[in-house]
Design a protein around this motif. Structure first.
Motif, PDB file in Angstrom:
ATOM      1  N   LEU A 272       0.813  -1.212   0.000  1.00 19.73           N
ATOM      2  CA  LEU A 272       0.000   0.000   0.000  1.00 19.73           C
ATOM      3  C   LEU A 272       0.849   1.267   0.000  1.00 19.73           C
ATOM      4  O   LEU A 272       0.689   2.129  -0.883  1.00 19.73           O
ATOM      5  N   PRO A 273       1.788   1.453   0.960  1.00 22.88           N
ATOM      6  CA  PRO A 273       2.623   2.660   0.894  1.00 22.88           C
ATOM      7  C   PRO A 273       3.568   2.660  -0.305  1.00 22.88           C
ATOM      8  O   PRO A 273       3.875   3.718  -0.849  1.00 22.88           O
ATOM      9  N   ALA A 274       4.029   1.467  -0.710  1.00 22.75           N
ATOM     10  CA  ALA A 274       4.947   1.403  -1.853  1.00 22.75           C
ATOM     11  C   ALA A 274       4.248   1.869  -3.127  1.00 22.75           C
ATOM     12  O   ALA A 274       4.816   2.633  -3.913  1.00 22.75           O
ATOM     13  N   TRP A 275       3.002   1.424  -3.341  1.00 21.09           N
ATOM     14  CA  TRP A 275       2.285   1.835  -4.552  1.00 21.09           C
ATOM     15  C   TRP A 275       1.871   3.298  -4.474  1.00 21.09           C
ATOM     16  O   TRP A 275       1.889   4.019  -5.482  1.00 21.09           O
ATOM     17  N   HIS A 276       1.514   3.768  -3.263  1.00 24.52           N
ATOM     18  CA  HIS A 276       1.139   5.176  -3.095  1.00 24.52           C
ATOM     19  C   HIS A 276       2.315   6.094  -3.428  1.00 24.52           C
ATOM     20  O   HIS A 276       2.112   7.192  -3.981  1.00 24.52           O
ATOM     21  N   ALA A 277       3.527   5.629  -3.123  1.00 23.92           N
ATOM     22  CA  ALA A 277       4.733   6.449  -3.373  1.00 23.92           C
ATOM     23  C   ALA A 277       5.434   6.017  -4.670  1.00 23.92           C
ATOM     24  O   ALA A 277       6.629   6.273  -4.834  1.00 23.92           O
ATOM     25  N   SER A 278       4.695   5.385  -5.588  1.00 26.87           N
ATOM     26  CA  SER A 278       5.333   4.850  -6.793  1.00 26.87           C
ATOM     27  C   SER A 278       5.994   5.934  -7.632  1.00 26.87           C
ATOM     28  O   SER A 278       7.034   5.696  -8.265  1.00 26.87           O
TER      29      SER A 278
ATOM     30  N   GLN B 127       7.555   8.502  -6.562  1.00 26.87           N
ATOM     31  CA  GLN B 127       8.835   8.851  -5.952  1.00 26.87           C
ATOM     32  C   GLN B 127       9.881   7.748  -6.119  1.00 26.87           C
ATOM     33  O   GLN B 127      11.080   8.011  -6.056  1.00 26.87           O
ATOM     34  N   LEU B 128       9.421   6.529  -6.324  1.00 28.05           N
ATOM     35  CA  LEU B 128      10.376   5.425  -6.488  1.00 28.05           C
ATOM     36  C   LEU B 128      11.140   5.519  -7.800  1.00 28.05           C
ATOM     37  O   LEU B 128      12.289   5.078  -7.892  1.00 28.05           O
TER      38      LEU B 128
ATOM     39  N   SER C 204       0.906   6.828 -13.479  1.00 31.45           N
ATOM     40  CA  SER C 204       1.427   8.183 -13.315  1.00 31.45           C
ATOM     41  C   SER C 204       1.292   8.565 -11.863  1.00 31.45           C
ATOM     42  O   SER C 204       0.819   7.805 -11.035  1.00 31.45           O
ATOM     43  N   ALA C 205       1.710   9.777 -11.531  1.00 31.42           N
ATOM     44  CA  ALA C 205       1.624  10.210 -10.141  1.00 31.42           C
ATOM     45  C   ALA C 205       0.183  10.227  -9.658  1.00 31.42           C
ATOM     46  O   ALA C 205      -0.104  10.059  -8.485  1.00 31.42           O
ATOM     47  N   GLY C 206      -0.759  10.402 -10.606  1.00 29.41           N
ATOM     48  CA  GLY C 206      -2.159  10.456 -10.219  1.00 29.41           C
ATOM     49  C   GLY C 206      -2.838   9.112 -10.174  1.00 29.41           C
ATOM     50  O   GLY C 206      -3.989   9.008  -9.770  1.00 29.41           O
ATOM     51  N   GLY C 207      -2.188   8.066 -10.602  1.00 30.28           N
ATOM     52  CA  GLY C 207      -2.785   6.741 -10.564  1.00 30.28           C
ATOM     53  C   GLY C 207      -2.674   6.028 -11.882  1.00 30.28           C
ATOM     54  O   GLY C 207      -1.876   6.374 -12.743  1.00 30.28           O
ATOM     55  N   MET C 208      -3.520   5.000 -12.074  1.00 30.59           N
ATOM     56  CA  MET C 208      -3.457   4.170 -13.265  1.00 30.59           C
ATOM     57  C   MET C 208      -4.145   4.846 -14.452  1.00 30.59           C
ATOM     58  O   MET C 208      -5.053   5.637 -14.282  1.00 30.59           O
ATOM     59  N   GLN C 209      -3.703   4.496 -15.646  1.00 32.15           N
ATOM     60  CA  GLN C 209      -4.297   5.019 -16.871  1.00 32.15           C
ATOM     61  C   GLN C 209      -5.393   4.110 -17.407  1.00 32.15           C
ATOM     62  O   GLN C 209      -5.990   4.411 -18.427  1.00 32.15           O
ATOM     63  N   GLY C 210      -5.629   2.989 -16.761  1.00 34.68           N
ATOM     64  CA  GLY C 210      -6.683   2.093 -17.203  1.00 34.68           C
ATOM     65  C   GLY C 210      -6.137   0.894 -17.951  1.00 34.68           C
ATOM     66  O   GLY C 210      -4.987   0.857 -18.345  1.00 34.68           O
ATOM     67  N   LEU C 211      -7.005  -0.100 -18.141  1.00 33.36           N
ATOM     68  CA  LEU C 211      -6.592  -1.353 -18.782  1.00 33.36           C
ATOM     69  C   LEU C 211      -7.802  -1.989 -19.454  1.00 33.36           C
ATOM     70  O   LEU C 211      -8.790  -2.295 -18.783  1.00 33.36           O
TER      71      LEU C 211
END
Length: 581
Positions: A461-467, A469-470, A527-534
C-alpha cells in the motif's frame, strides 16, 4: 525403425535418456544464450532482456502442475508417457518455425509470447521424461542414468547456445531456428518414436471425468506439497533456502551476454566462452557432490556460495575502475584488453563455482525431503528455485539500466549471501518418527508464514502510493511484490484446504485468484495520479482494485492465523496452534 526399442536394454535406456535430455536442453540454451546475444547486439535494453529471460523460465517453475495431467491422460496407442514426449517434441519444433518471421527487437513481445508457449511444451516434455525414467529405470541404473541426463541437458544447452552462435557466422541467425527444430525432431525420429513402453504402463480406469480427476490430483498435490514443506524445521528452512538466490547469479544469467556484446566479442567467441564454461561447470558438479559428502552439506554449500561472490565482486571492482558503469550500445566504444581478460577470467571461475553449488543444492533438497512425498516435495523445491532464478533475471535487467553494472553486481553478491541464513537451519529430521509425522511445529511455521505474507501484502500500500517517488526503483519493487502476491495466493490455495472448512476454502480461493490478477498492473500505464486504465477498465477502478485486494489479503491471512487448527488435514489428528517452529 520401430523394431528398435531403446528401453529394452540397460545401455539403451541410459542412451535414450541422454538424448531426450539433450533435446530438452537445446531450446533453453538457444533462448538464453543465442537469442539474448542477438537481442543485445540489435539494441534491446538490459531490462527488456531480463524480463524476456524471466518470462521464459516461468514454465519450468510451474512444471509440477503438469504431473497430474500426464498421470491421468494418455494418447491412445502411443504409451502413457511416450505419447506426451512425442507430442511435446513435435510442438517444440513447430513453435520455433514462426519465430523466424518475427522482427527483433521491435516485436519482442510477440516473440516472447511464442517462445513462452514453446517453453511450456519443453517443461511438459521434461515432466514426461522424468515420469518415464521413474517407471523404466531399475534401481541400479538410476545413478548412471542421472549423470547421463545431466550430461545430455548440458550438452544440449551448449549446442543450442554456443553451437548456434558458431553456426550463425556462416548461415546468419534466422536459419538457426530451423537447425534447433531439426535437432529436436531428429531425437523424436530416432529415439522417442522407436521406444516402446510396457503394455501394463497405461492409465488406470477412472470413474467420472478424467479432467476432474486431473484437477483433483493437482489440488491434492499442492496440499501435500504445502504440508510436506512445513512438516519439519529442516523442510521449512529448505523452502526459504530455495526461494532465495543461491549465491551471486548475474554471471550465469543475461549480464554475461550483455557484457560480451558490449565488450566487442564476436558470436563465435561468445559461443566458445559459453561452451567452455559449460564444460567447466559440469566437471565441478561432480566435484561438488563429492566434497559435500565429505565436508558436510551445509559447510560445503556455504563455502561454495561464498566462492560465487568472488569473481562477481572482483569484476565489479574492475569495471568501476575502468569507468564501464552504464550499458553502452555495441560497437560504440572499445573495451580495454585487460578488462576483457578480467571478464573472461571471472566467467570461467564463476562457472566452476556455480557447478559446485548446483550439485550440492540437489543433495540438500534430497536431505530434507520426506521419503513418503519424495517426488512431490522435491519437485516443489526445484520449482521454487526456478522462481528465484526467473526473478533474479528480471530485477537484474532493470537494475543494470537504473544503477549500472558495478552496483547491480554488488547487490547481487549481497542478495546471494542472504540464503546462508535459512541454510543454517537446513537439517534432516533427528528421529525416524519426525520423518513420518513431522516434528509438531508445522502449525507455528504456518502461522508465521501467513503473518509474513500478510505484512508483505500490507507493505504494498505505501509502496504503490509512493510509486512516483520510487522512479527507476519501481520495477524492482514490482518484482518483489509479484513474489509476495504469488506466494500469498499459493498459500491460500494450498494452505487453507488443511482447515477442512468449505466456507474458508471458497473465500480463500477467490482471494487467491484476485491476488494473481494483480499481475495485470504490469500492462497498465501509471502516473503520479494513478493508473491510466486497462482494456476498458477506468483508471480509478483499477486503482481501487490495486489498493483493496492486498488490504483484504493482509486481513484474511491475519485472520487465518487465529484459527485453532491451521494445519489440520482431513483424517489427521488436530495440531495445536501453540506449537512453535
Amino acid at each position: 525403425m520401430r523394431s528398435l526399442n531403446w528401453l529394452a536394454t540397460r545401455n539403451g535406456r541410459v542412451s535414450a535418456f541422454f538424448f531426450l535430455y539433450l533435446a530438452e536442453g537445446l531450446p533453453l540454451g538457444f533462448a538464453v544464450t543465442a537469442v539474448v546475444t542477438q537481442l543485445r547486439r540489435q539494441g534491446a535494453g538490459a531490462a527488456e532482456i531480463g524480463a524476456f529471460v524471466g518470462a521464459l523460465l516461468l514454465p519450468w517453475a510451474l512444471k509440477w502442475a503438469f504431473g497430474p495431467l500426464i498421470d491421468t491422460f494418455a494418447i491412445k496407442g502411443l504409451g502413457r508417457r511416450r505419447g506426451w514426449i512425442l507430442a511435446s517434441q513435435v510442438m517444440m519444433a513447430l513453435t520455433l518455425i514462426p519465430l523466424m518471421f518475427i522482427d527483433l527487437p521491435t516485436q519482442l513481445s510477440l516473440f516472447s509470447a511464442v517462445l513462452l508457449i514453446h517453453n511450456c511444451f519443453g517443461a511438459l516434455q521434461d515432466v514426461a521424461i522424468d515420469a518415464l525414467a521413474c517407471s523404466t529405470l531399475a534401481q541400479s541404473e538410476r545413478g548412471v542414468a542421472s549423470g547421463a541426463m545431466l550430461a545430455g541437458a548440458t550438452l544440449g544447452q551448449a549446442i543450442g547456445g554456443g553451437g548456434v552462435l558458431f553456426l550463425s557466422g556462416f548461415t546468419g541467425f534466422q536459419p538457426t531456428f530451423l537447425f534447433v527444430a531439426a535437432a529436436i525432431l531428429l531425437v523424436t525420429l530416432f529415439i522417442a518414436l522407436p521406444m516402446k513402453e510396457a503394455p501394463a504402463d497405461a492409465p488406470a480406469a477412472l470413474a467420472g471425468s478424467r479432467l476432474s480427476a486431473a484437477v483433483t490430483a493437482l489440488h491434492d498435490s499442492a496440499v501435500m506439497s504445502f504440508r510436506s514443506l512445513l512438516s519439519t524445521r529442516g523442510a521449512f528452512a529448505g523452502m526459504l533456502f530455495a526461494l532465495l538466490p543461491m549465491g551471486a547469479m548475474c554471471l550465469g544469467l543475461t549480464l554475461q551476454s550483455n557484457l560480451a556484446v558490449e565488450f566487442g566479442l564476436k558470436d563465435d567467441q561468445i559461443g566458445l566462452l559459453q561452451i567452455l564454461g559449460t564444460v567447466v561447470s559440469v566437471a565441478t558438479c561432480v566435484l561438488g557432490g563429492w566434497l559435500s559428502d565429505r565436508w558436510g552439506r551445509r559447510r560445503a554449500m556455504a563455502t561454495f556460495i561464498a566462492l560465487t561472490s568472488l569473481p562477481v565482486g572482483w569484476l565489479a571492482w574492475e569495471m568501476q575502475g575502468y569507468g564501464w558503469v552504464m550499458p553502452r550500445p555495441a560497437g560504440t566504444s572499445a573495451a580495454p584488453a585487460s578488462l576483457i581478460a578480467a571478464f573472461l577470467v571471472a566467467c570461467f571461475f564463476y562457472a566452476a563455482f556455480q557447478g559446485l553449488v548446483l550439485s550440492t543444492r540437489s543433495a540438500i533438497f534430497m536431505d530434507v525431503t520426506d521419503p513418503r512425498t519424495a517426488a512431490t516435495q522435491f519437485a516443489a523445491y526445484a520449482a521454487l528455485a526456478n522462481v528465484a532464478t526467473a526473478l533474479s533475471a528480471t530485477w537484474q535487467g532493470v537494475a543494470i539500466e537504473a544503477w549500472g553494472y558495478p552496483v547491480t553486481m554488488t547487490v547481487d553478491v549481497v542478495a546471494g549471501l542472504l540464503c546462508l541464513l535459512p541454510l543454517a537451519f537446513v537439517s534432516t529430521p533427528r528421529t525416524i518418527d519426525a520423518e513420518v509425522t513431522g516434528d509438531g511445529g508445522a502449525a507455528g511455521r504456518a502461522r508465521k508464514l501467513a503473518l509474513a505474507l500478510g505484512v508483505g501484502c500490507l507493505a504494498w500500500l505505501p509502496a504503490w502510493h509512493a510509486s512516483a517517488q520510487l522512479g527507476a526503483l519501481l520495477p524492482i519493487a514490482n518484482t518483489f511484490f509479484s513474489l509476495v502476491f504469488v506466494c500469498a495466493a499459493l498459500f491460500l490455495f494450498a494452505g487453507t484446504p488443511l482447515l477442512g472448512d468449505s466456507t474458508v476454502l471458497r473465500r480463500s480461493r477467490w482471494l487467491g485468484l484476485a491476488l494473481l490478477a494483480m499481475e495485470l498492473r504490469r500492462f497498465a500505464g501509471s502516473s503520479a495520479g494513478g493508473m491510466q486504465g486497462l482494456a476498458g477498465v477506468p483508471g480509478l477502478a483499477l486503482d481501487v482494485y490495486l489498493y483493496a485486494v492486498p488490504l483484504l489479503a493482509a486481513g484474511w491471512l491475519s485472520a487465518l492465523t487465529r484459527r485453532p487448527q491451521l494445519t489440520q488435514g482431513r483424517g489427521q489428528r488436530p495440531v495445536s496452534v501453540g506449537a512453535d517452529a
